[in-house]
Design an enzyme around this catalytic site. Structure first.
Site, PDB file in Angstrom:
ATOM      1  N   GLU A  40       7.404  48.817 -28.518  1.00 31.21           N
ATOM      2  CA  GLU A  40       8.263  48.703 -27.563  1.00 31.21           C
ATOM      3  C   GLU A  40       7.751  47.358 -27.069  1.00 31.21           C
ATOM      4  O   GLU A  40       6.927  47.240 -26.225  1.00 31.21           O
ATOM      5  CB  GLU A  40       8.408  49.669 -26.484  1.00 31.21           C
ATOM      6  CG  GLU A  40       9.601  49.096 -25.483  1.00 31.21           C
ATOM      7  CD  GLU A  40       9.462  50.205 -24.299  1.00 31.21           C
ATOM      8  OE1 GLU A  40       9.122  51.504 -24.509  1.00 31.21           O
ATOM      9  OE2 GLU A  40       9.489  49.609 -23.027  1.00 31.21           O
ATOM     10  N   ARG A  44       8.806  41.396 -20.414  1.00 34.90           N
ATOM     11  CA  ARG A  44       7.871  41.135 -19.214  1.00 34.90           C
ATOM     12  C   ARG A  44       7.555  39.746 -19.400  1.00 34.90           C
ATOM     13  O   ARG A  44       6.896  39.191 -18.321  1.00 34.90           O
ATOM     14  CB  ARG A  44       6.883  42.014 -18.951  1.00 34.90           C
ATOM     15  CG  ARG A  44       7.417  43.173 -18.437  1.00 34.90           C
ATOM     16  CD  ARG A  44       6.268  44.478 -18.302  1.00 34.90           C
ATOM     17  NE  ARG A  44       7.001  45.364 -17.897  1.00 34.90           N
ATOM     18  CZ  ARG A  44       6.373  46.530 -17.253  1.00 34.90           C
ATOM     19  NH1 ARG A  44       5.152  46.427 -16.681  1.00 34.90           N
ATOM     20  NH2 ARG A  44       7.010  47.591 -17.113  1.00 34.90           N
ATOM     21  N   THR A  68      11.929  46.793 -21.019  1.00 37.92           N
ATOM     22  CA  THR A  68      12.280  46.031 -19.775  1.00 37.92           C
ATOM     23  C   THR A  68      13.341  45.176 -19.816  1.00 37.92           C
ATOM     24  O   THR A  68      13.123  43.913 -19.404  1.00 37.92           O
ATOM     25  CB  THR A  68      10.694  45.530 -19.127  1.00 37.92           C
ATOM     26  OG1 THR A  68       9.523  46.087 -19.484  1.00 37.92           O
ATOM     27  CG2 THR A  68      10.780  45.113 -17.881  1.00 37.92           C
ATOM     28  N   LYS A 128      14.654  57.892 -20.442  1.00 38.72           N
ATOM     29  CA  LYS A 128      13.064  57.432 -20.054  1.00 38.72           C
ATOM     30  C   LYS A 128      13.044  57.962 -18.634  1.00 38.72           C
ATOM     31  O   LYS A 128      13.711  57.694 -17.651  1.00 38.72           O
ATOM     32  CB  LYS A 128      13.025  55.854 -20.099  1.00 38.72           C
ATOM     33  CG  LYS A 128      11.689  55.394 -19.574  1.00 38.72           C
ATOM     34  CD  LYS A 128      11.610  53.802 -19.635  1.00 38.72           C
ATOM     35  CE  LYS A 128      10.129  53.362 -19.240  1.00 38.72           C
ATOM     36  NZ  LYS A 128       9.902  52.124 -19.394  1.00 38.72           N
TER      37      LYS A 128
HETATM   38  C1  3PG Z   1       7.007  50.497 -18.727  1.00 42.50           C
HETATM   39  O1  3PG Z   1       7.227  49.338 -18.711  1.00 42.50           O
HETATM   40  O2  3PG Z   1       7.451  51.541 -19.240  1.00 42.50           O
HETATM   41  C2  3PG Z   1       5.499  50.799 -17.852  1.00 42.50           C
HETATM   42  O3  3PG Z   1       5.341  49.748 -17.324  1.00 42.50           O
HETATM   43  C3  3PG Z   1       4.271  51.472 -18.866  1.00 42.50           C
HETATM   44  O4  3PG Z   1       3.705  51.960 -17.637  1.00 42.50           O
HETATM   45  P1  3PG Z   1       2.112  52.274 -17.858  1.00 42.50           P
HETATM   46  O5  3PG Z   1       1.635  50.671 -17.959  1.00 42.50           O
HETATM   47  O6  3PG Z   1       1.709  52.925 -16.717  1.00 42.50           O
HETATM   48  O7  3PG Z   1       2.010  52.904 -19.117  1.00 42.50           O
END
Ligand code: 3PG
Length: 211
Positions: A40, A44, A68, A128
């Site tokens: 995935e 970001r 995201t 999710k």
């Molecule tokens: C996401 O975008 O799904 C999360 O930020 C992932 O979360 P984590 O960095 O706590 O695993």
């Protein structure tokens, strides 16, 4: 097998943040070689679209998602680059409706029953659960699982090797997402050996919990 079934089969969704699209193909190859053919790539960073395109071009057999995703334009960019599924942190009706209309697999982010029902109303039964730990973790997940028998969750956010077992012990959990096995600093440093070791550890732990 459809995309969501494949996510369930792999149990883990590595949530990836890439500073540069140059890391995308070596990372995807590392994931594949380490027993986790899922990626995935999160929007970001500005590299997301190019990273998805590189993996789609260079590495076959990777279940390639975009994460995201906040706008319909990002959905279009991701799909044009070769993404196979969309992940959103929250429930954005414009994004979700577009994906449903276009038959694009999407796991929208929700963290309460209202979110679950918004998904169900659109015919979606995989969501999710985000941010999992901060939203009440396994306790919240179990409580939410009671009224919605057919909904499956991908808890993400604060999940790591130490609490993976808790989450995978919940029958309604389809797969677990997280960045712990793909640390952004290791990817940036080009340390794919370290990433591979973390991925293999996560895969073997997940497999031991859900043989
Ligand atoms: C996401 O975008 O799904 C999360 O930020 C992932 O979360 P984590 O960095 O706590 O695993």
């Amino acid at each position: 097998m459809n995309v969501l079934e494949q996510l369930g089969k792999n149990l883990l969704v590595p949530v990836i943040k890439l500073e540069s699209a140059d890391s995308a193909t070596p990372l995807a190859e590392t994931l594949l070689a380490s027993g986790l053919p899922v990626a995935e790539i999160t929007f970001r960073t500005a590299a997301a679209g190019a990273a998805i395109r590189s993996i789609s071009r260079d590495v076959s057999d990777v279940l390639l998602g975009a994460g995201t995703v906040l706008t319909v334009d990002q959905v279009k960019e991701a799909m044009d680059a070769g993404a196979m599924f969309i992940v959103t942190p929250g429930f954005n009706p414009a994004v979700v409706d577009y994906c449903v209309e276009q038959r694009i697999p999407i796991t929208p982010g929700i963290n309460n029953p209202t979110g679950v029902e918004a998904a169900l109303a659109r015919g979606l039964s995989v969501v999710k659960f985000f941010p999992a730990e901060a939203s009440g973790g396994v306790k919240m997940l179990k409580a939410m699982s009671a009224p919605y028998a057919d909904v499956r969750y991908v808890p993400t956010g604060g999940v790591a090797a130490a609490n993976l077992a808790e989450y995978l012990s919940v029958p309604t959990v389809l797969a677990v997402g997280g960045s712990w096995m793909v640390p952004a600093d290791k990817i940036k440093a080009g340390d794919f050996e370290a990433v591979g070791a973390l991925v293999r550890e996560a895969v073997s732990l997940a497999r031991s919990l859900r043989p």
